[in-house]
Design a protein around this motif. Structure first.
Motif, PDB file in Angstrom:
ATOM      1  N   GLY A 171      14.432   8.306   4.143  1.00 36.42           N
ATOM      2  CA  GLY A 171      15.198   7.269   4.820  1.00 36.42           C
ATOM      3  C   GLY A 171      14.308   6.337   5.630  1.00 36.42           C
ATOM      4  N   ILE A 172      13.356   6.900   6.367  1.00 30.01           N
ATOM      5  CA  ILE A 172      12.441   6.080   7.162  1.00 30.01           C
ATOM      6  C   ILE A 172      11.635   5.153   6.260  1.00 30.01           C
ATOM      7  CG2 ILE A 172      10.388   6.137   8.647  1.00 30.01           C
ATOM      8  CD1 ILE A 172      11.469   8.735   9.837  1.00 30.01           C
ATOM      9  N   ALA A 173      11.110   5.696   5.182  1.00 31.89           N
ATOM     10  CA  ALA A 173      10.296   4.891   4.265  1.00 31.89           C
ATOM     11  C   ALA A 173      11.115   3.787   3.610  1.00 31.89           C
ATOM     12  CB  ALA A 173       9.674   5.786   3.202  1.00 31.89           C
ATOM     13  N   THR A 174      12.348   4.088   3.251  1.00 27.84           N
ATOM     14  CA  THR A 174      13.187   3.107   2.554  1.00 27.84           C
ATOM     15  C   THR A 174      13.567   1.944   3.456  1.00 27.84           C
ATOM     16  OG1 THR A 174      14.082   4.819   1.092  1.00 27.84           O
ATOM     17  CG2 THR A 174      15.330   2.779   1.273  1.00 27.84           C
ATOM     18  N   ILE A 175      13.994   2.238   4.674  1.00 23.88           N
ATOM     19  CA  ILE A 175      14.442   1.148   5.549  1.00 23.88           C
ATOM     20  C   ILE A 175      13.283   0.299   6.056  1.00 23.88           C
ATOM     21  CG2 ILE A 175      16.488   2.421   6.258  1.00 23.88           C
ATOM     22  CD1 ILE A 175      15.135   3.019   8.903  1.00 23.88           C
ATOM     23  N   LEU A 176      12.056   0.834   5.987  1.00 27.25           N
ATOM     24  CA  LEU A 176      10.891   0.036   6.375  1.00 27.25           C
ATOM     25  C   LEU A 176      10.375  -0.825   5.227  1.00 27.25           C
ATOM     26  CD1 LEU A 176       8.860   2.487   8.646  1.00 27.25           C
ATOM     27  CD2 LEU A 176      10.177   0.489   9.350  1.00 27.25           C
ATOM     28  N   GLY A 177      11.049  -0.746   4.076  1.00 27.43           N
ATOM     29  CA  GLY A 177      10.720  -1.660   2.982  1.00 27.43           C
ATOM     30  C   GLY A 177       9.778  -1.106   1.945  1.00 27.43           C
ATOM     31  N   ILE A 178       9.791   0.196   1.718  1.00 19.72           N
ATOM     32  CA  ILE A 178       8.868   0.791   0.753  1.00 19.72           C
ATOM     33  C   ILE A 178       9.019   0.175  -0.640  1.00 19.72           C
ATOM     34  CG2 ILE A 178      10.408   2.686   0.099  1.00 19.72           C
ATOM     35  CD1 ILE A 178       7.956   4.490  -0.097  1.00 19.72           C
ATOM     36  N   ASP A 179      10.208  -0.317  -0.971  1.00 17.02           N
ATOM     37  CA  ASP A 179      10.451  -0.891  -2.296  1.00 17.02           C
ATOM     38  C   ASP A 179       9.802  -2.263  -2.462  1.00 17.02           C
ATOM     39  OD1 ASP A 179      12.529   0.986  -3.645  1.00 17.02           O
ATOM     40  OD2 ASP A 179      13.280   0.708  -1.615  1.00 17.02           O
TER      41      ASP A 179
ATOM     42  N   GLU B  12      -5.536   7.236  -0.107  1.00 18.09           N
ATOM     43  CA  GLU B  12      -5.475   8.012   1.139  1.00 18.09           C
ATOM     44  C   GLU B  12      -4.199   8.850   1.203  1.00 18.09           C
ATOM     45  OE1 GLU B  12      -5.742   4.955   4.039  1.00 18.09           O
ATOM     46  OE2 GLU B  12      -7.785   4.392   3.488  1.00 18.09           O
ATOM     47  N   GLY B  13      -3.061   8.219   0.861  1.00 12.31           N
ATOM     48  CA  GLY B  13      -1.800   8.946   0.882  1.00 12.31           C
ATOM     49  C   GLY B  13      -1.762  10.067  -0.131  1.00 12.31           C
ATOM     50  N   SER B  14      -2.310   9.801  -1.323  1.00  8.76           N
ATOM     51  CA  SER B  14      -2.336  10.815  -2.373  1.00  8.76           C
ATOM     52  C   SER B  14      -3.178  12.012  -1.966  1.00  8.76           C
ATOM     53  CB  SER B  14      -2.875  10.199  -3.668  1.00  8.76           C
ATOM     54  OG  SER B  14      -2.734  11.082  -4.746  1.00  8.76           O
ATOM     55  N   MET B  15      -4.367  11.733  -1.418  1.00  6.29           N
ATOM     56  CA  MET B  15      -5.240  12.823  -0.975  1.00  6.29           C
ATOM     57  C   MET B  15      -4.616  13.584   0.193  1.00  6.29           C
ATOM     58  SD  MET B  15      -7.793  12.870  -3.023  1.00  6.29           S
ATOM     59  CE  MET B  15      -6.592  12.374  -4.281  1.00  6.29           C
ATOM     60  N   LEU B  16      -3.960  12.847   1.104  1.00  4.30           N
ATOM     61  CA  LEU B  16      -3.292  13.490   2.234  1.00  4.30           C
ATOM     62  C   LEU B  16      -2.198  14.428   1.750  1.00  4.30           C
ATOM     63  CD1 LEU B  16      -2.738  13.749   5.290  1.00  4.30           C
ATOM     64  CD2 LEU B  16      -1.250  11.732   5.095  1.00  4.30           C
ATOM     65  N   ASN B  17      -1.421  13.974   0.771  1.00  9.37           N
ATOM     66  CA  ASN B  17      -0.337  14.804   0.239  1.00  9.37           C
ATOM     67  C   ASN B  17      -0.878  16.077  -0.410  1.00  9.37           C
ATOM     68  OD1 ASN B  17       2.345  15.488  -0.556  1.00  9.37           O
ATOM     69  ND2 ASN B  17       1.907  14.689  -2.593  1.00  9.37           N
TER      70      ASN B  17
ATOM     71  N   THR C 280       5.232  13.097   4.778  1.00 10.66           N
ATOM     72  CA  THR C 280       4.221  12.609   5.708  1.00 10.66           C
ATOM     73  C   THR C 280       3.337  11.557   5.059  1.00 10.66           C
ATOM     74  OG1 THR C 280       4.187  14.752   6.864  1.00 10.66           O
ATOM     75  CG2 THR C 280       2.302  13.291   7.205  1.00 10.66           C
ATOM     76  N   ALA C 281       2.899  11.819   3.843  1.00 12.53           N
ATOM     77  CA  ALA C 281       2.053  10.862   3.123  1.00 12.53           C
ATOM     78  C   ALA C 281       2.810   9.568   2.842  1.00 12.53           C
ATOM     79  CB  ALA C 281       1.574  11.483   1.815  1.00 12.53           C
ATOM     80  N   MET C 282       4.091   9.670   2.532  1.00 13.41           N
ATOM     81  CA  MET C 282       4.907   8.502   2.242  1.00 13.41           C
ATOM     82  C   MET C 282       5.004   7.578   3.455  1.00 13.41           C
ATOM     83  SD  MET C 282       8.921   8.499   1.036  1.00 13.41           S
ATOM     84  CE  MET C 282       8.615   9.967   0.056  1.00 13.41           C
ATOM     85  N   ILE C 283       5.291   8.159   4.605  1.00  6.30           N
ATOM     86  CA  ILE C 283       5.436   7.360   5.823  1.00  6.30           C
ATOM     87  C   ILE C 283       4.099   6.784   6.261  1.00  6.30           C
ATOM     88  CG2 ILE C 283       6.022   7.459   8.284  1.00  6.30           C
ATOM     89  CD1 ILE C 283       8.211   9.439   7.569  1.00  6.30           C
ATOM     90  N   TYR C 284       3.034   7.546   6.090  1.00  6.31           N
ATOM     91  CA  TYR C 284       1.703   7.030   6.423  1.00  6.31           C
ATOM     92  C   TYR C 284       1.401   5.764   5.623  1.00  6.31           C
ATOM     93  CZ  TYR C 284      -3.333   6.449   6.037  1.00  6.31           C
ATOM     94  OH  TYR C 284      -4.597   5.904   6.002  1.00  6.31           O
ATOM     95  N   MET C 285       1.678   5.802   4.331  1.00  6.67           N
ATOM     96  CA  MET C 285       1.409   4.648   3.479  1.00  6.67           C
ATOM     97  C   MET C 285       2.251   3.441   3.871  1.00  6.67           C
ATOM     98  SD  MET C 285       1.096   6.236  -0.332  1.00  6.67           S
ATOM     99  CE  MET C 285       1.265   4.594  -0.974  1.00  6.67           C
ATOM    100  N   VAL C 286       3.534   3.668   4.156  1.00  9.85           N
ATOM    101  CA  VAL C 286       4.419   2.565   4.521  1.00  9.85           C
ATOM    102  C   VAL C 286       3.929   1.877   5.790  1.00  9.85           C
ATOM    103  CG1 VAL C 286       6.729   2.013   5.375  1.00  9.85           C
ATOM    104  CG2 VAL C 286       6.460   3.478   3.384  1.00  9.85           C
TER     105      VAL C 286
ATOM    106  N   ARG D 234       0.920   1.918   7.117  1.00 10.48           N
ATOM    107  CA  ARG D 234      -0.383   1.276   6.914  1.00 10.48           C
ATOM    108  C   ARG D 234      -0.228  -0.058   6.183  1.00 10.48           C
ATOM    109  NH1 ARG D 234      -4.923   0.321   4.223  1.00 10.48           N
ATOM    110  NH2 ARG D 234      -6.926   1.271   4.710  1.00 10.48           N
ATOM    111  N   GLN D 235       0.594  -0.089   5.152  1.00 12.01           N
ATOM    112  CA  GLN D 235       0.789  -1.315   4.385  1.00 12.01           C
ATOM    113  C   GLN D 235       1.544  -2.363   5.194  1.00 12.01           C
ATOM    114  OE1 GLN D 235       2.635  -0.151   0.698  1.00 12.01           O
ATOM    115  NE2 GLN D 235       0.800   0.840  -0.084  1.00 12.01           N
ATOM    116  N   LEU D 236       2.535  -1.929   5.960  1.00 11.72           N
ATOM    117  CA  LEU D 236       3.293  -2.862   6.781  1.00 11.72           C
ATOM    118  C   LEU D 236       2.413  -3.505   7.844  1.00 11.72           C
ATOM    119  CD1 LEU D 236       6.194  -3.914   7.033  1.00 11.72           C
ATOM    120  CD2 LEU D 236       6.615  -2.111   8.718  1.00 11.72           C
ATOM    121  N   TYR D 237       1.476  -2.746   8.378  1.00 12.00           N
ATOM    122  CA  TYR D 237       0.548  -3.264   9.390  1.00 12.00           C
ATOM    123  C   TYR D 237      -0.318  -4.387   8.810  1.00 12.00           C
ATOM    124  CZ  TYR D 237      -3.491  -3.366  12.537  1.00 12.00           C
ATOM    125  OH  TYR D 237      -4.494  -3.764  13.375  1.00 12.00           O
TER     126      TYR D 237
END
Length: 499
Positions: A346-354, A375-380, A402-408, A410-413
């Motif tokens: 839910g957090i990843a989706t509403i922050l625009g992961i799509d 980075e996210g893949s290795m973290l996962n 955790t990896a999903m939210i980290y990526m979102v 980082r990319q949003l930043y």
């Protein structure tokens, strides 16, 4: 008609189509889970790793090339000759590589089954090859039609395909064909869908062609392909591989598959929106540069939040009764698994992961996409190695989430550095506030009146609509945009907007 107006115009058909498809796929998942049971469902999830992984290897960034390059070529060359040339080449490449990887599956599958300690699953080799072939071809054809904004056609075709899948599945279950029957039901129905897609686009492939400038394509395709390869550590199939390696019970893998599958269905209104947004954002960037794209980006993400946030919030508070009602008592334990996964998804989706990856591609920040994915893949994977032995499927979900939210984040930043996205956060805040407030009467009604999942949903969404009517979160400007596209909608939407 503006870019955002075209988005809204097509999203109505997209939402209608996805609702129909998800209702049918929901029926498929119910039949499948109740028929197979938790042990065989875990085996089914294990088998799906093979075609999914090779589909990733087989993409070569072709879908990304279609989403980004075809809209640009249509602007630069209205005759369509350059776009036709590119489409013909991409289709030929996909067919050739699909046949090559099919041979690799045939030769390599025995070694993989020994690696996960399940050599008896080799009997599924042929159906897995057919499964891989059909999803690889269907993916490219579907992407092409969506890029052409033929959403009505895609929606009808996908709905028909899902209905056929349900019919074949019911028939094969009646004949008790087991997991093979489940897989063949999907293969046959999707094959029919591929034939339909082929007939729809074949006329567009005929005619004169002109070779466009291909300088950008190799680097774009390579960046997208690297992103795809490294993203394997992020998808649920990598979790399934490691859970099998650590000898997690197949029943618990079945819980994991059920939770992630149902969690993905909760965002059904967003399925197919990503490619459409990619095409429109790319066109907007070409016409109006980063400022124009930034405004449309905020409008799209804000619109999407009101379609997704209420669903995630309701499902979180009703995960166990939802699982139990739909899949039966034997899957009751998967309720906590679903609720846990919903938090991350839910957090990843509403922050625009799509929309984040496509936005970074348009902004020429492919390095950010690749780095964050690696980075996210290795973290996962690292978190999986630590958490799965102790927490089994919950550990796998924690690692992936955790990896999903980290990526979102980082990319949003990075996106925020190039265009202003701050306008979206008040919209997300309002949507979350409305959703959590609407939960209160729904939970009280369940405790005092009737504990029924349908009744709870009715109370929740009624409360959400009432809050929209009272607090009026939409602006007059947003209402004008919708009115320009659908003159009949403002009759009831006007009650949600400030005059």
């Amino acid at each position: 008609m503006s870019s955002f107006q075209r988005f809204i115009s097509n999203i109505s058909w997209n939402v209608f189509g996805k609702v129909c498809v998800q209702v049918l796929l929901f029926g498929v998942s119910v039949l499948l889970a109740r028929y197979l049971g938790k042990e065989k469902l875990g085996i089914y999830a294990t088998l799906l790793v093979v075609p999914t992984f090779f589909r990733l290897l087989n993409q070569f960034g072709l879908e990304t090339l279609i989403n980004k390059k075809i809209p640009e070529l249509n602007v630069l060359d209205p005759s369509g000759k350059q776009a036709r040339y590119l489409i013909q080449r991409l289709l030929a490449i996909r067919l050739g590589t699909s046949l090559l990887f099919s041979l690799m599956i045939y030769l390599g599958l025995p070694h993989y089954m020994v690696f996960i300690g399940a050599p008896e699953l080799l009997e599924y080799r042929h159906v897995l090859i057919f499964y891989f072939l059909i999803i690889s071809i269907n993916s490219l054809l579907s992407t092409l039609l969506m890029t052409q904004l033929r959403y009505r056609v895609v929606s009808i075709a996908e709905t028909s395909c899902a209905l056929l899948n349900l019919i074949f599945l019911a028939g094969f279950i009646f004949k008790d064909l087991g997991i093979k029957g489940v897989l063949y039901a999907y293969v046959i129905s999707t094959s029919i869908n591929v034939i339909v897609y082929t007939l729809l686009i074949i006329s567009n492939l005929k005619g004169e062609t002109e070779k466009p400038s291909l300088k950008e394509l190799p680097s774009l395709a390579w960046a997208s392909y690297l992103l795809t390869i490294f993203s394997f550590g992020l998808i649920t199939q990598s979790d399934v591989v490691l859970m099998n390696y650590f000898q997690v019970d197949q029943g618990r893998i079945g819980y994991y598959h059920l939770a992630t599958g149902l969690g993905g269905m909760l965002a059904f209104v967003m399925m197919g929106v990503g490619p459409l947004a990619f095409s429109i954002l790319s066109e907007s960037y070409t016409r109006n540069s980063v400022d124009g794209m930034g405004k449309i980006w905020c409008q799209i993400v804000g619109f999407a939040s009101f379609l997704t946030v209420p669903i995630f919030v309701f499902a979180f508070f009703n995960a166990e009764p939802l699982i139990q009602f739909v899949y039966g008592e034997q899957f009751k334990e998967a309720g906590s698994t679903l609720a846990f996964y919903i938090v991350f998804l839910g957090i990843a989706t509403i922050l625009g992961i799509d929309f984040l990856t496509s936005t970074l591609f348009i902004l020429e920040r492919r390095d950010t996409v690749i780095c964050s994915t690696v980075e996210g893949s290795m973290l996962n994977i690292c978190l999986n190695l630590v958490l799965i032995p102790s927490y089994q499927e919950m550990g796998a979900l924690a690692a992936t989430g955790t990896a999903m939210i980290y990526m979102v984040l980082r990319q949003l930043y990075i996106i925020q550095k190039q265009m202003d996205t701050t306008a979206i956060f008040p919209v997300l805040g309002k949507c979350l506030f409305f959703s959590f407030v609407a939960v209160v009467p729904a939970q009280l009604a369940a405790l005092t009146l009737w504990s029924n999942i349908f009744f709870n949903a009715l109370v929740f969404f009624s409360a959400f609509i009432i809050l929209l009517t009272i607090l009026k979160p939409f602006s007059h400007e947003q209402l004008e945009v919708l009115e320009a596209v659908h003159p009949d909608l403002p009759t009831w939407l006007r009650g949600f907007a400030k005059v």
